[in-house]
Scaffold this active site. Structure first.
Site, short mmCIF file in Angstrom:
data_model
loop_
_atom_site.label_atom_id
_atom_site.label_comp_id
_atom_site.label_asym_id
_atom_site.label_seq_id
_atom_site.Cartn_x
_atom_site.Cartn_y
_atom_site.Cartn_z
CG HIS A 177 11.16 -24.65 -4.88
ND1 HIS A 177 12.42 -25.13 -4.65
CD2 HIS A 177 10.67 -24.25 -3.69
CE1 HIS A 177 12.67 -25.04 -3.36
NE2 HIS A 177 11.66 -24.49 -2.76
CG ASP B 290 4.40 -20.66 0.16
OD1 ASP B 290 4.23 -21.09 1.31
OD2 ASP B 290 5.44 -20.09 -0.21
N1 ACO Z 1 5.27 -17.05 -12.54
C1 ACO Z 1 5.74 -16.72 -13.77
N2 ACO Z 1 7.00 -16.89 -14.16
C2 ACO Z 1 7.86 -17.41 -13.26
C3 ACO Z 1 7.45 -17.76 -11.98
C4 ACO Z 1 6.10 -17.57 -11.62
N3 ACO Z 1 5.67 -17.90 -10.40
N4 ACO Z 1 8.52 -18.25 -11.30
C5 ACO Z 1 9.55 -18.19 -12.14
N5 ACO Z 1 9.17 -17.69 -13.34
C6 ACO Z 1 9.99 -17.55 -14.55
C7 ACO Z 1 10.95 -16.37 -14.43
O1 ACO Z 1 10.37 -15.19 -14.93
C8 ACO Z 1 12.12 -16.86 -15.24
O2 ACO Z 1 11.75 -16.73 -16.61
P1 ACO Z 1 12.89 -16.40 -17.73
O3 ACO Z 1 13.82 -17.56 -17.70
O4 ACO Z 1 12.13 -16.22 -18.98
O5 ACO Z 1 13.55 -15.11 -17.27
C9 ACO Z 1 12.17 -18.36 -14.95
O6 ACO Z 1 10.83 -18.71 -14.62
C10 ACO Z 1 13.11 -18.73 -13.79
O7 ACO Z 1 12.71 -17.98 -12.65
P2 ACO Z 1 13.73 -17.37 -11.59
O8 ACO Z 1 13.06 -16.22 -10.93
O9 ACO Z 1 15.07 -17.17 -12.22
O10 ACO Z 1 13.84 -18.60 -10.59
P3 ACO Z 1 14.38 -18.56 -9.10
O11 ACO Z 1 14.86 -19.93 -8.80
O12 ACO Z 1 15.36 -17.45 -8.94
O13 ACO Z 1 13.09 -18.19 -8.24
C11 ACO Z 1 11.02 -18.43 -7.09
C12 ACO Z 1 12.30 -19.13 -7.59
C13 ACO Z 1 11.42 -17.18 -6.26
C14 ACO Z 1 10.28 -19.38 -6.17
C15 ACO Z 1 10.16 -18.02 -8.31
O14 ACO Z 1 9.74 -19.18 -8.98
C16 ACO Z 1 8.93 -17.18 -7.89
O15 ACO Z 1 9.04 -15.96 -7.83
N6 ACO Z 1 7.76 -17.83 -7.61
C17 ACO Z 1 6.60 -17.10 -7.14
C18 ACO Z 1 6.73 -16.79 -5.65
C19 ACO Z 1 6.59 -18.04 -4.78
O16 ACO Z 1 5.68 -18.84 -4.96
N7 ACO Z 1 7.49 -18.16 -3.81
C20 ACO Z 1 7.47 -19.26 -2.84
C21 ACO Z 1 8.60 -20.20 -3.11
S1 ACO Z 1 8.54 -21.60 -2.05
C22 ACO Z 1 9.06 -20.97 -0.59
O17 ACO Z 1 9.88 -20.12 -0.47
C23 ACO Z 1 8.44 -21.48 0.55
#
Ligand code: ACO
Length: 429
Positions: free
Chosen positions: A305, A363
């Site tokens: 998140h 979620d």
């Molecule tokens: N699985 C694996 N790796 C992940 C995940 C995940 N679910 N989420 C983040 N990471 C990693 C990224 O690859 C990144 O790694 P790095 O630093 O080595 O490049 C690091 O964690 C930071 O992730 P970002 O994508 O930069 O974080 P951001 O804040 O932009 O994204 C998000 C947040 C979109 C929720 C992300 O965690 C994600 O894609 N999660 C999966 C989808 C999800 O569950 N979405 C629902 C969110 S809650 C909602 O909207 C209701």
């Protein structure tokens, strides 16, 4: 508090510090460009407050969410969804009389114009309900042209009530159409959620009574989804609203934003991922390995998140409730819940997830309850939309009522080709 100062070259800008009631303070950078010739860049708006807001507060470090000061733990336990919708719209919890009047006025608007049936029928039966809901929400503006003026408080209020009243009907009709069943008409003597379950699950040939366990579970889930600061879909609603587009068009934009797999669409993806793990024998290890592999775009859906860095308080409540709801529904063992618990355990003890502060989000467990209730997976994100609707509307109203609001128009740092002369087509290689 003193202003913040930015120096660039021989110029200096004193930035006003904007105070908050809770959470971080901000610097107002609006004069930065004129004073020192700098703009700011903030990918994904991770450190940008679009404005001040009083609707909800998301405390990322301590895992706190409250709506207008009321913690979600208390609201999820004690409040009805419409009570929370009222709180978000009008800023205070309703008295009993106010709540009854509000419920009644919502129930008066549950019907759709009969012509709207044709709209549903224009879609293929396989259409995703989020697409249908967004289109139907846009279409509402065409039925109520007299109530579109964003500065007419009375028109806004009636449009807000119509949206909250009609969204369950539109949602259920998109489902009925997809399963080739007759549309069910609202029954206004039922409560908001009992009526929704009736619209979804009853058929004309059979009597239907919603199970109170299901009504309670759904109430809790929708209350937990009702608002969440300046998330992606809320920002979309506010951005469209900033152009003074009507409330229906603005909310339709929010529905589209919510449909994405990184946002609300994740609840469907989580369930599909859990099903895939179960279908592959239930071993979570290869899925965790894939999520960590930077060459593989796969992510653990329902993890991570932007704001929460310790835990998502909504996920905590839903995880606790999942077992109880399944028990109350007579489901002794759900392999998907077992896999979800295992996945959480493995991920939370893995350095990759620990270092990046990736925890289950709202979620991750919600789909397990939706599924136990009997909702098809494709409906999960639509349920999120019903839940988030009062928040979208409250945020849109806040924006439009704020005299300092300006049209949202971010700037950019141009990195394209330098200026060059036009080349006639016959001279291009
Ligand atoms: N699985 C694996 N790796 C992940 C995940 C995940 N679910 N989420 C983040 N990471 C990693 C990224 O690859 C990144 O790694 P790095 O630093 O080595 O490049 C690091 O964690 C930071 O992730 P970002 O994508 O930069 O974080 P951001 O804040 O932009 O994204 C998000 C947040 C979109 C929720 C992300 O965690 C994600 O894609 N999660 C999966 C989808 C999800 O569950 N979405 C629902 C969110 S809650 C909602 O909207 C209701």
């Amino acid at each position: 508090m003193a202003d913040a100062v930015i120096r660039f070259g021989d110029k200096e800008s004193r930035l006003e510090v904007v105070q908050s009631v809770e959470g971080q303070v901000a610097v107002d950078i609006s004069r930065l460009r004129t004073e020192v010739g700098l703009t700011t860049i903030d990918r994904g708006f991770a450190n940008t407050a679009e404005s001040e807001s009083s609707v909800s507060y998301v405390g990322g470090e301590e895992g706190v969410l409250h709506y207008r000061g009321y913690l979600i733990e208390e609201l999820a336990e004690h409040a009805s969804f419409l009570e929370v919708a009222y709180l978000l719209q009008y800023g205070e919890l309703p008295t009993r009389t106010e709540l009854e009047a509000y419920q009644e006025s919502i129930s008066l608007h549950t019907l759709l114009r009969e012509d709207m049936k044709h709209l549903f029928e224009a879609f293929p039966h396989t259409a995703h309900p989020m697409q249908i809901l967004a289109s139907a929400t846009s279409a509402l503006a065409t039925y109520y042209p007299d109530a579109l003026d964003p500065h007419d408080e009375e028109a806004v209020d009636i449009s807000a009530r119509r949206l909250i009243a009609k969204t369950p009907t539109m949602t259920a009709w998109s489902y009925k159409y997809s399963v080739h069943q007759p549309y069910i008409y609202p029954q206004n003597d039922l409560g908001y959620l009992s009526n929704f379950l009736h619209l979804m699950f009853s058929v004309p040939a059979e009597p239907y009574t919603a199970d109170p366990v299901v009504v309670r579970a759904l109430n809790m889930l929708l209350v937990l989804h009702a608002d969440h600061g300046q998330n992606c879909s809320t920002s979309a609603v506010r951005l469209v609203g900033s152009s003074q587009a009507n409330i229906f068009s603005s909310v339709a934009a929010g529905i589209h934003a919510l449909s994405g797999p990184l946002h609300g669409g994740a609840n469907q993806e989580v369930l599909e991922m859990l099903e895939e793990i179960v279908a592959h024998g239930g071993d979570v290890a290869p899925f965790v390995a894939r999520a960590k592999d930077k060459e593989d775009p796969f992510r653990l859906m329902g993890f991570g998140h932007r704001v929460y860095k310790n835990f998502d308080p909504r996920a905590k409540i839903i995880k606790r409730a999942a077992d109880d709801v399944l028990d109350a529904l007579g489901i002794d063992d759900d392999p998907l819940l077992d896999v979800a618990l295992q996945l959480e355990e493995v991920a939370l003890s893995d350095d990759y997830f620990v270092e990046r502060k990736l925890y289950p989000n709202v979620d991750f467990y919600s789909g397990i309850i939706y599924r136990a209730i009997g909702f098809p997976t494709e409906m999960f994100t639509v349920l999120f939309a019903i839940g988030r609707l009062p928040g979208w509307i409250a945020q849109w109203r806040e924006l439009l009522a704020d005299p300092t609001t300006r049209i949202f128009r971010p700037t950019q740092v141009y990195v394209g080709p330098e200026r060059r002369p036009y080349v006639p087509i016959e001279q291009r290689s």
